[in-house]
Design an enzyme around this catalytic site. Structure first.
Site, PDB file in Angstrom:
ATOM      1  N   HIS A 100       4.445  -6.011  -5.128  1.00  0.00           N
ATOM      2  CA  HIS A 100       3.915  -6.359  -3.895  1.00  0.00           C
ATOM      3  C   HIS A 100       4.136  -7.911  -3.667  1.00  0.00           C
ATOM      4  CE1 HIS A 100       0.869  -2.589  -3.489  1.00  0.00           C
ATOM      5  NE2 HIS A 100       2.015  -2.330  -2.860  1.00  0.00           N
ATOM      6  N   ARG A 150      -7.701   7.132   6.465  1.00  0.00           N
ATOM      7  CA  ARG A 150      -8.074   7.631   7.812  1.00  0.00           C
ATOM      8  C   ARG A 150      -9.045   8.912   7.454  1.00  0.00           C
ATOM      9  NH1 ARG A 150      -2.561   6.109  10.740  1.00  0.00           N
ATOM     10  NH2 ARG A 150      -1.843   7.203   8.715  1.00  0.00           N
ATOM     11  N   GLY A 158      -6.009  -2.594   5.040  1.00  0.00           N
ATOM     12  CA  GLY A 158      -6.404  -4.096   5.123  1.00  0.00           C
ATOM     13  C   GLY A 158      -6.319  -4.638   6.642  1.00  0.00           C
ATOM     14  N   ASN A 175      -6.115  -2.456   9.344  1.00  0.00           N
ATOM     15  CA  ASN A 175      -6.712  -1.349  10.425  1.00  0.00           C
ATOM     16  C   ASN A 175      -8.081  -0.882  10.110  1.00  0.00           C
ATOM     17  OD1 ASN A 175      -4.193  -1.156  12.130  1.00  0.00           O
ATOM     18  ND2 ASN A 175      -3.249  -0.160  10.115  1.00  0.00           N
ATOM     19  N   GLU A 183       7.126  -7.486   5.180  1.00  0.00           N
ATOM     20  CA  GLU A 183       8.074  -7.656   3.890  1.00  0.00           C
ATOM     21  C   GLU A 183       9.482  -7.742   4.612  1.00  0.00           C
ATOM     22  OE1 GLU A 183       6.071  -5.014   0.459  1.00  0.00           O
ATOM     23  OE2 GLU A 183       5.298  -4.237   2.563  1.00  0.00           O
TER      24      GLU A 183
END
Ligand code: ADP
Length: 402
Positions: free
Chosen positions: A184, A288, A336, A338, A388
């Site tokens: 990442h 979610r 991170g 939402n 990204e």
């Protein structure tokens, strides 16, 4: 200058075409299920006035080469097109997962760079071969355009040796390069720079913790612009709890599983990478659903949230110590960016570190970069949307234009 950014997986090609004068996305899409009879291509173009045109086509049994050829045809399509000719693409930027110890920066792709990516296949056996395929296919379709490899590992190559070495026999590092690499990197470095810009301070004078919380998740400690530690390791399995990955565990657990359940190496690989994390704890890997189920009173979902956020909090503490003080804590990635409840839990009871959230700012319904800590707080807590693809496009432009 138009730059095409490509992220090639074993059965997919994701792409975005940027106009670098405005850094606007002209077209984006994905070819999925490459190689199967359920292959498809979804292509969206963005007009200058912001309107979008979407086209979905089924494309069975395409390989990567046919996939990129069809993408290119759509980029030139009379109704959905944004370029007239392949020569309109000035350069192609490729996301490449593993640059090993060779690449601290992106590289203009030549035979030597291709060989190095190939050499690192043992470290990323699923990703690097697909990335190489994407590069070869793009080279044949855009022969005039320079191609640039932007590595997920490169940002972490500044880790000091005491941070990247495992306490294993040293010869494992010498012979087969067993060490922490981290992933990442493109996202961590993008949000670190965005955070510095937002705070109006040079990145090389800031101590930051960046938390990339998506399906995969990782934390990085960024000191004066350089990454000094990161939670993913030799592979992306280490560190934080993820959608389906366990993150940190006692390394003896696989021996225990092998002895008590007779599990094979492949079974354990699947268990730790695909059946663990949030999914292992509560049956759902999508945050979610975990939040919804926890709100409805499901105990295992509540436990999953506790384990997930406790692990992050441990890394915040550890990296604050590593950095010797903290200026800003940055949340990014699908979760991170939402999930205010997750941010709130990660930062609770950390006031002695100067970390505290303003509840109203945390709940604000916006997608923009924002500060969610009180103005007077010692540590700025920021939500920074990652990008990204834009970072890859910028790096590609930098490599090509100097
Ligand atoms: P990837 O790592 O595949 O790029 P993303 O960064 O898109 O993944 O993050 C995916 C995760 O973000 C999923 O767990 C998803 O549930 C979570 N997510 C997306 N939107 C929300 C939201 N509004 N609230 C909570 N979680 C969310």
């Amino acid at each position: 200058m138009k730059i095409l950014v490509i992220n090639t997986g074993s059965s997919s090609i994701k792409y975005q075409l940027f106009d670098m004068a405005t850094e606007k996305v002209l077209a984006t899409g994905i070819a999925e299920n490459i190689g199967s009879d359920a292959g498809s291509l979804t292509h969206t173009t963005m007009a200058q006035d912001g309107t979008r045109k979407k086209k979905c086509i089924s494309a069975s049994h395409m390989d990567h080469s046919k996939g990129l050829a069809r993408i290119t045809a759509l980029l030139m399509d009379r109704d959905h097109g944004v370029i007239r000719d392949t020569s309109d693409i000035a350069a192609v930027g490729h996301r490449v997962v593993h640059g090993g110890e060779t690449f601290q920066t992106p590289g203009i792709i030549d035979k030597e760079v291709m060989d190095e990516i190939e050499k690192n296949i043992p470290l990323a056996p699923l990703h690097n071969p697909a990335n190489l395929t994407g590069i070869r296919v793009a080279q044949s379709i855009f022969p005039h355009a320079p191609q640039v490899a932007v590595f997920d590992t490169a940002f972490h190559q500044t880790l000091p040796k005491h941070a990247y070495m495992y306490a294993l026999p040293y010869e494992l590092y010498e012979k087969i390069r067993v060490r922490r690499y981290g992933f990442h990197g493109t996202s961590h470095s993008y949000v670190a720079q965005e955070a510095a810009d937002f705070l109006g301070k040079p990145l090389d004078r800031l101590h930051l913790i960046t938390l990339h919380l998506g399906n995969g998740a990782s934390a990085s400690a960024v000191k004066n612009g350089q990454c000094v530690d990161t939670s993913m390791g030799l592979t992306p399995l280490e560190g934080l709890v993820m959608g389906t990955r366990a993150g940190d565990i006692d390394p003896a657990i696989p021996f225990f599983l092998s002895r008590h359940l007779n599990m094979s190496i492949d079974d354990m690989d699947d268990l730790l990478n695909k059946e663990s994390g949030l999914k292992g704890l509560c049956g759902e890997n999508d945050m979610r659903s975990v939040l919804d189920n926890a709100a409805k009173g499901d105990d295992q979902s509540r436990l999953a949230l506790d384990v997930y956020t406790y692990r992050i909090k441990k890394y915040i503490g550890a990296y604050t110590a590593v950095l010797g003080g903290l200026d800003a804590l940055v949340f990014t990635g699908g979760i991170g960016e939402n999930a205010p409840e997750i941010r709130e839990r990660c930062c609770s009871n950390l006031t002695y570190l100067g970390i505290g959230i303003d509840p109203d700012k945390n709940m604000a319904d916006t997608k923009n970069l924002r500060q969610i800590s009180p103005v007077e707080a010692a540590v700025a807590i920021l939500v920074v949307p990652t990008n990204e693809e834009l970072k890859i496009a910028r790096e590609t432009q930098k490599m090509v234009c100097g």
